[in-house]
Design a protein around this motif. Sequence first.
Motif, short mmCIF file in Angstrom:
data_model
loop_
_atom_site.label_atom_id
_atom_site.label_comp_id
_atom_site.label_asym_id
_atom_site.label_seq_id
_atom_site.Cartn_x
_atom_site.Cartn_y
_atom_site.Cartn_z
N ARG A 276 -0.60 5.30 -1.85
CA ARG A 276 -0.97 5.38 -0.43
C ARG A 276 -1.55 6.76 -0.11
O ARG A 276 -2.49 6.88 0.68
CB ARG A 276 0.25 5.11 0.44
CG ARG A 276 0.70 3.66 0.45
CD ARG A 276 1.70 3.40 1.56
NE ARG A 276 2.06 2.00 1.65
CZ ARG A 276 3.28 1.52 1.39
NH1 ARG A 276 4.25 2.35 1.00
NH2 ARG A 276 3.54 0.23 1.49
N PHE A 277 -0.99 7.79 -0.70
CA PHE A 277 -1.48 9.16 -0.46
C PHE A 277 -2.94 9.29 -0.91
O PHE A 277 -3.79 9.79 -0.16
CB PHE A 277 -0.60 10.16 -1.21
CG PHE A 277 -1.21 11.52 -1.36
CD1 PHE A 277 -1.30 12.37 -0.27
CD2 PHE A 277 -1.68 11.96 -2.59
CE1 PHE A 277 -1.85 13.64 -0.40
CE2 PHE A 277 -2.24 13.21 -2.73
CZ PHE A 277 -2.33 14.06 -1.62
N VAL A 278 -3.25 8.80 -2.11
CA VAL A 278 -4.62 8.89 -2.62
C VAL A 278 -5.57 8.06 -1.76
O VAL A 278 -6.68 8.50 -1.43
CB VAL A 278 -4.67 8.46 -4.09
CG1 VAL A 278 -6.12 8.36 -4.57
CG2 VAL A 278 -3.89 9.43 -4.96
N LEU A 279 -5.14 6.87 -1.39
CA LEU A 279 -5.99 6.02 -0.56
C LEU A 279 -6.28 6.67 0.79
O LEU A 279 -7.39 6.61 1.30
CB LEU A 279 -5.33 4.65 -0.36
CG LEU A 279 -5.31 3.74 -1.59
CD1 LEU A 279 -4.40 2.54 -1.34
CD2 LEU A 279 -6.70 3.27 -1.94
N ASP A 280 -5.27 7.29 1.37
CA ASP A 280 -5.45 7.94 2.66
C ASP A 280 -6.39 9.13 2.55
O ASP A 280 -7.21 9.39 3.45
CB ASP A 280 -4.09 8.39 3.22
CG ASP A 280 -4.20 9.00 4.60
OD1 ASP A 280 -4.68 8.30 5.52
OD2 ASP A 280 -3.82 10.17 4.77
N LEU A 281 -6.32 9.85 1.45
CA LEU A 281 -7.10 11.07 1.28
C LEU A 281 -8.53 10.80 0.82
O LEU A 281 -9.49 11.40 1.32
CB LEU A 281 -6.40 11.99 0.28
CG LEU A 281 -6.86 13.45 0.24
CD1 LEU A 281 -6.59 14.13 1.57
CD2 LEU A 281 -6.15 14.19 -0.88
N VAL B 127 0.58 -5.21 -10.83
CA VAL B 127 -0.56 -4.59 -10.15
C VAL B 127 -0.88 -5.34 -8.87
O VAL B 127 -1.10 -4.74 -7.81
CB VAL B 127 -1.78 -4.54 -11.09
CG1 VAL B 127 -3.02 -4.11 -10.32
CG2 VAL B 127 -1.53 -3.57 -12.24
N ASP B 128 -0.92 -6.67 -8.94
CA ASP B 128 -1.22 -7.46 -7.75
C ASP B 128 -0.17 -7.26 -6.67
O ASP B 128 -0.49 -7.20 -5.47
CB ASP B 128 -1.32 -8.95 -8.12
CG ASP B 128 -2.61 -9.29 -8.84
OD1 ASP B 128 -3.58 -8.51 -8.73
OD2 ASP B 128 -2.66 -10.34 -9.52
N GLU B 129 1.09 -7.15 -7.08
CA GLU B 129 2.16 -6.92 -6.11
C GLU B 129 2.00 -5.57 -5.41
O GLU B 129 2.19 -5.45 -4.19
CB GLU B 129 3.52 -7.00 -6.79
CG GLU B 129 3.92 -8.42 -7.21
CD GLU B 129 5.19 -8.44 -8.03
OE1 GLU B 129 5.65 -7.35 -8.47
OE2 GLU B 129 5.72 -9.55 -8.27
N LEU B 130 1.63 -4.55 -6.18
CA LEU B 130 1.41 -3.24 -5.58
C LEU B 130 0.24 -3.26 -4.60
O LEU B 130 0.35 -2.76 -3.48
CB LEU B 130 1.14 -2.20 -6.68
CG LEU B 130 2.34 -1.70 -7.46
CD1 LEU B 130 1.88 -0.90 -8.67
CD2 LEU B 130 3.24 -0.84 -6.58
N LEU B 131 -0.86 -3.87 -5.01
CA LEU B 131 -2.03 -3.90 -4.15
C LEU B 131 -1.77 -4.70 -2.88
O LEU B 131 -2.32 -4.40 -1.81
CB LEU B 131 -3.23 -4.47 -4.90
CG LEU B 131 -3.75 -3.66 -6.10
CD1 LEU B 131 -5.02 -4.28 -6.66
CD2 LEU B 131 -4.00 -2.21 -5.71
N ALA B 132 -0.90 -5.69 -2.99
CA ALA B 132 -0.57 -6.50 -1.81
C ALA B 132 0.15 -5.69 -0.76
O ALA B 132 0.17 -6.06 0.43
CB ALA B 132 0.27 -7.70 -2.23
N ASN B 133 0.76 -4.59 -1.14
CA ASN B 133 1.51 -3.74 -0.21
C ASN B 133 0.71 -2.55 0.30
O ASN B 133 1.28 -1.66 0.94
CB ASN B 133 2.78 -3.24 -0.89
CG ASN B 133 3.85 -4.30 -1.02
OD1 ASN B 133 4.48 -4.68 -0.03
ND2 ASN B 133 4.05 -4.82 -2.21
N LEU B 134 -0.59 -2.51 0.01
CA LEU B 134 -1.40 -1.35 0.37
C LEU B 134 -2.37 -1.61 1.52
O LEU B 134 -3.21 -0.76 1.81
CB LEU B 134 -2.17 -0.86 -0.87
CG LEU B 134 -1.32 -0.20 -1.95
CD1 LEU B 134 -2.16 0.09 -3.19
CD2 LEU B 134 -0.68 1.08 -1.42
#
Length: 318
Positions: free
Chosen positions: A259-264, A287-294
């Motif tokens: 989330r930090f990298v995506l925000d920055l 990986v799909d589970e992580l992306l689903a939470n972003l």
Amino acid sequence: MHSQDPPRLIDFHSHYYDEGWLPLPTPQGSSSIARAWPLLTNIDAQLAAMDVAGIDAKVISAPASTIVSPVEQLPMVLMERINDQIAELVARYPQRLLGLATIDAFQGKAAAREVVRAIKELHLSGICIDCSQGGHYLNAPQVRPVFETASELDITIFIHPVSPSGLTERLAHIGHTGTLLARGTENAASILTLLRSGILDKYPRLKVVLPMIGVAALIFAGIAEQEYIHDDGWKGSAPAIARKNLYIDTMGFDLPTLRFVLDLLGPEHLLIGSDWPIMPITTRRRVDELLANLNLTEAQKAAVLSGNTERLLTPGAN
């Protein structure tokens, strides 16, 4: 690909080592390299494990410091042999493998000539260089020819961490995480010298990928805004602007860090990458589970899964 098919998953940060390059004793014990060795040296076993995990393709890299010590230069004849073999593997498995040329960037113009050969003749997709060598960082004059050549060829550079002497030993009591901390610190420090040097202004087309363990470079680039404002040796663009040339792989797969990298930097600067088989394999399901939470759109998920890697490893696509 049919519209209903899910996007491919490409692991940007994944390694291979051929025991014929520079024969070494088989690692023993319970270290991460000893555990990884059977897979690290067997590409067919890697492909089979990828099938089970749901990983469609991987980007092969063989950092110089995994072959010689981080204070030694990689012999040019060995560099050429490694790149020849990586190109052969990519040609053998074109749907499963992409290849980064192994480049000892601290060899100046000779290294730059090998970049040209690897891209123009071997048709590799980018280059992998160490973040430091013998106390020299990426702002060292001898590295400049490689950056210049990479910019001219419009190719991506993967900046791989090394284990710095002294700090690695001091942090060894923390276990493997301590080793990663030392390597990530060295990686971040070298990236900061690159941002600070003005090289990214001189070569604005440079695209630089680093693993998540070096993400402190992003934090300190922000902190360095005051240094930039007061003209304390920072050259070129403001740190927050210069870091936009950076791309991060997901090594570690920690949700708050992603989330930090995506925000920055945004989703166009995030790549799936694992450091496998040194690190444990990560499955498509996880990986799909992580992306689903972003909170990403389907197009953004597809970009992180493979689109960003495909774009970065296609010269002229940016």
